[in-house]
Design a protein around this motif. Sequence first.
Motif, PDB file in Angstrom:
ATOM      1  N   ALA A 247       0.825  -1.206   0.000  1.00 30.97           N
ATOM      2  CA  ALA A 247       0.000   0.000   0.000  1.00 30.97           C
ATOM      3  C   ALA A 247       0.862   1.260   0.000  1.00 30.97           C
ATOM      4  N   CYS A 248       1.929   1.264   0.799  1.00 29.60           N
ATOM      5  CA  CYS A 248       2.815   2.435   0.830  1.00 29.60           C
ATOM      6  C   CYS A 248       3.455   2.664  -0.534  1.00 29.60           C
ATOM      7  N   GLY A 249       3.877   1.592  -1.187  1.00 23.95           N
ATOM      8  CA  GLY A 249       4.441   1.731  -2.524  1.00 23.95           C
ATOM      9  C   GLY A 249       3.447   2.306  -3.503  1.00 23.95           C
ATOM     10  N   ALA A 250       2.199   1.839  -3.438  1.00 24.12           N
ATOM     11  CA  ALA A 250       1.160   2.339  -4.343  1.00 24.12           C
ATOM     12  C   ALA A 250       0.829   3.791  -4.040  1.00 24.12           C
ATOM     13  N   MET A 251       0.723   4.149  -2.759  1.00 23.38           N
ATOM     14  CA  MET A 251       0.391   5.526  -2.380  1.00 23.38           C
ATOM     15  C   MET A 251       1.445   6.511  -2.874  1.00 23.38           C
ATOM     16  N   GLU A 252       2.699   6.199  -2.625  1.00 22.20           N
ATOM     17  CA  GLU A 252       3.765   7.122  -2.998  1.00 22.20           C
ATOM     18  C   GLU A 252       3.882   7.266  -4.515  1.00 22.20           C
ATOM     19  N   THR A 253       3.597   6.176  -5.227  1.00 28.64           N
ATOM     20  CA  THR A 253       3.656   6.238  -6.693  1.00 28.64           C
ATOM     21  C   THR A 253       2.537   7.085  -7.259  1.00 28.64           C
ATOM     22  N   VAL A 254       1.319   6.892  -6.771  1.00 28.72           N
ATOM     23  CA  VAL A 254       0.198   7.658  -7.317  1.00 28.72           C
ATOM     24  C   VAL A 254       0.289   9.122  -6.882  1.00 28.72           C
ATOM     25  N   ILE A 287       1.714  14.293   3.333  1.00 24.79           N
ATOM     26  CA  ILE A 287       1.686  14.014   4.767  1.00 24.79           C
ATOM     27  C   ILE A 287       1.076  12.638   5.028  1.00 24.79           C
ATOM     28  N   ALA A 288       0.013  12.297   4.296  1.00 23.42           N
ATOM     29  CA  ALA A 288      -0.604  10.976   4.463  1.00 23.42           C
ATOM     30  C   ALA A 288       0.372   9.872   4.105  1.00 23.42           C
ATOM     31  N   CYS A 289       1.158  10.063   3.050  1.00 17.41           N
ATOM     32  CA  CYS A 289       2.170   9.063   2.683  1.00 17.41           C
ATOM     33  C   CYS A 289       3.221   8.929   3.783  1.00 17.41           C
ATOM     34  N   GLU A 290       3.604  10.055   4.390  1.00 17.17           N
ATOM     35  CA  GLU A 290       4.596  10.019   5.464  1.00 17.17           C
ATOM     36  C   GLU A 290       4.030   9.319   6.703  1.00 17.17           C
ATOM     37  N   GLU A 291       2.766   9.580   7.019  1.00 17.40           N
ATOM     38  CA  GLU A 291       2.127   8.895   8.143  1.00 17.40           C
ATOM     39  C   GLU A 291       2.121   7.380   7.916  1.00 17.40           C
ATOM     40  N   ALA A 292       1.753   6.998   6.703  1.00 20.21           N
ATOM     41  CA  ALA A 292       1.720   5.572   6.380  1.00 20.21           C
ATOM     42  C   ALA A 292       3.101   4.950   6.501  1.00 20.21           C
ATOM     43  N   ARG A 293       4.109   5.659   6.039  1.00 21.09           N
ATOM     44  CA  ARG A 293       5.480   5.147   6.115  1.00 21.09           C
ATOM     45  C   ARG A 293       5.918   4.961   7.568  1.00 21.09           C
ATOM     46  N   SER A 294       5.543   5.894   8.434  1.00 23.75           N
ATOM     47  CA  SER A 294       5.921   5.771   9.849  1.00 23.75           C
ATOM     48  C   SER A 294       5.227   4.583  10.497  1.00 23.75           C
ATOM     49  N   MET A 295       3.952   4.343  10.127  1.00 20.95           N
ATOM     50  CA  MET A 295       3.243   3.191  10.683  1.00 20.95           C
ATOM     51  C   MET A 295       3.830   1.877  10.153  1.00 20.95           C
ATOM     52  N   LEU A 296       4.322   1.913   8.926  1.00 18.95           N
ATOM     53  CA  LEU A 296       4.971   0.725   8.369  1.00 18.95           C
ATOM     54  C   LEU A 296       6.227   0.374   9.156  1.00 18.95           C
ATOM     55  N   GLN A 297       6.965   1.381   9.563  1.00 22.63           N
ATOM     56  CA  GLN A 297       8.153   1.130  10.363  1.00 22.63           C
ATOM     57  C   GLN A 297       7.791   0.608  11.742  1.00 22.63           C
ATOM     58  N   LEU A 298       6.653   1.054  12.277  1.00 24.38           N
ATOM     59  CA  LEU A 298       6.173   0.521  13.557  1.00 24.38           C
ATOM     60  C   LEU A 298       5.923  -0.979  13.454  1.00 24.38           C
ATOM     61  N   VAL A 299       5.283  -1.392  12.365  1.00 23.32           N
ATOM     62  CA  VAL A 299       5.015  -2.814  12.164  1.00 23.32           C
ATOM     63  C   VAL A 299       6.316  -3.608  12.070  1.00 23.32           C
ATOM     64  N   ALA A 300       7.240  -3.127  11.259  1.00 29.27           N
ATOM     65  CA  ALA A 300       8.503  -3.844  11.072  1.00 29.27           C
ATOM     66  C   ALA A 300       9.247  -4.026  12.389  1.00 29.27           C
ATOM     67  N   ALA A 301       9.107  -3.064  13.293  1.00 24.73           N
ATOM     68  CA  ALA A 301       9.810  -3.129  14.571  1.00 24.73           C
ATOM     69  C   ALA A 301       9.163  -4.085  15.563  1.00 24.73           C
ATOM     70  N   HIS A 302       7.916  -4.507  15.305  1.00 22.76           N
ATOM     71  CA  HIS A 302       7.201  -5.335  16.273  1.00 22.76           C
ATOM     72  C   HIS A 302       6.882  -6.744  15.764  1.00 22.76           C
ATOM     73  N   MET A 303       7.362  -7.120  14.609  1.00 20.14           N
ATOM     74  CA  MET A 303       6.984  -8.422  14.063  1.00 20.14           C
ATOM     75  C   MET A 303       7.575  -9.592  14.847  1.00 20.14           C
ATOM     76  N   ASP A 304       8.651  -9.369  15.594  1.00 22.48           N
ATOM     77  CA  ASP A 304       9.246 -10.439  16.401  1.00 22.48           C
ATOM     78  C   ASP A 304       8.865 -10.322  17.864  1.00 22.48           C
ATOM     79  N   ALA A 305       7.917  -9.444  18.191  1.00 22.21           N
ATOM     80  CA  ALA A 305       7.485  -9.260  19.573  1.00 22.21           C
ATOM     81  C   ALA A 305       6.507 -10.363  19.972  1.00 22.21           C
ATOM     82  N   ALA A 306       6.082 -10.348  21.231  1.00 22.42           N
ATOM     83  CA  ALA A 306       5.078 -11.295  21.707  1.00 22.42           C
ATOM     84  C   ALA A 306       3.798 -11.142  20.886  1.00 22.42           C
ATOM     85  N   PRO A 307       2.997 -12.215  20.756  1.00 24.93           N
ATOM     86  CA  PRO A 307       1.819 -12.168  19.869  1.00 24.93           C
ATOM     87  C   PRO A 307       0.896 -10.974  20.109  1.00 24.93           C
TER      88      PRO A 307
END
Length: 386
Positions: A247-254, A287-307
């Motif tokens: 989604a981030c890739g599509a948003m930034e491209t469009v 700004i919306a693309c930047e918000e999405a990018r920051s949330m994407l980094q949040l996900v990447a940082a928590h994928m190995d956390a507890a369920p």
Amino acid sequence: MHTHYTPEQQMLADGVDRFVREHGRFDQWRKLTSEGAAFDEGNWRRMADLGWLALAIPEEDGGFGATTAETMIVAEGLGRGLLREPYVSTCVLAARMLARGGNADQRELLAGIAEGRVRIATALGEEGGRFQLNQVRTRAEHTGTGFSLSGAKSWVPDADSAQWIIVPARTRGTANASDGISLFLVAADAPGLRRTDFRSPDHQHISQLQLEGVALQESALLGSLHGGLELLEYGVDHAIAARLAEACGAMETVAAMTLDYLKVRKQFGATIGSFQALQHRMVDMTIACEEARSMLQLVAAHMDAAPAERQRAVSAAKARIGQCGYYVGHQAVQLHGGVGTSDELAVSHYLKRLAMIDMSFGNADFHRGRFIALSDAVIEEAEVAA
């Protein structure tokens, strides 16, 4: 927001960018769509040759044992080019579950995935399920020598090109119980399995499945008997992370397409990009693309956390990126004017893709509710501990 890559990740990102420029052009997308093709088989072979299909596969199974960040880099590129290859279905969702819960025979399929020979879909959706993974009415009855599956699945992406389908089925309990769900690896041509194919609004290939006494051996069980929900949630969370990158890739491209259009489209003797009102809307898109990018980094940082912690991060990101995607897509179409709605222009197709990504694995409303429920559970645990 700048994403900080390691040197190896930067090389991967550069390779993905080149691949999309060469093989993800809109004229190629339109040609495939008009031909009714699910995706480009040539692209799939190229992705296998580049090693991208093996990223999420452990080294002992013939893969690279890469982290979530690497699969997200590839998925983001797919979003930039509107590519329909079943990367998330096979190489993220199915591969993650097979690697964690598969038996010896099932794990042999991972080598086939890495080589591009094997594709696997996952049948999650059921009528009335409303994105809840524990809403499973499909039944698996133990026959003494194996299992017999009966039921229906309503929304199965990429099933028409898959050789195998992972089917969640209830082996005990009521239709909405978390316990009693088991996962089964079913051959796509198994007797008793009927498939009806159709296209989603963004031209993805989707199937409905009808299972009528599909006979399976004991070895078809993926993961533990009655305890498949945890494995399913693990795989789905990784698939969501990949879809959010897409989604981030599509948003930034469009958004970039829209900015280019504002710089060349003239009205009243001036480029429309010089109008302050449109500049403000373009800033809001950025700004919306930047918000999405920051949330994407949040996900990447928590994928190995507890369920529970992983699920909270995934739901927070899914909800916000879904909102941002809708906003950016709608603004892009509106700023292009009437031509933005045409089938001949890529902009409208990016909007459709962003809308379907929001719907996949639960829309923004669903994940807001899941985030609240998980947060309440964390607060209750903290109060009990205190």
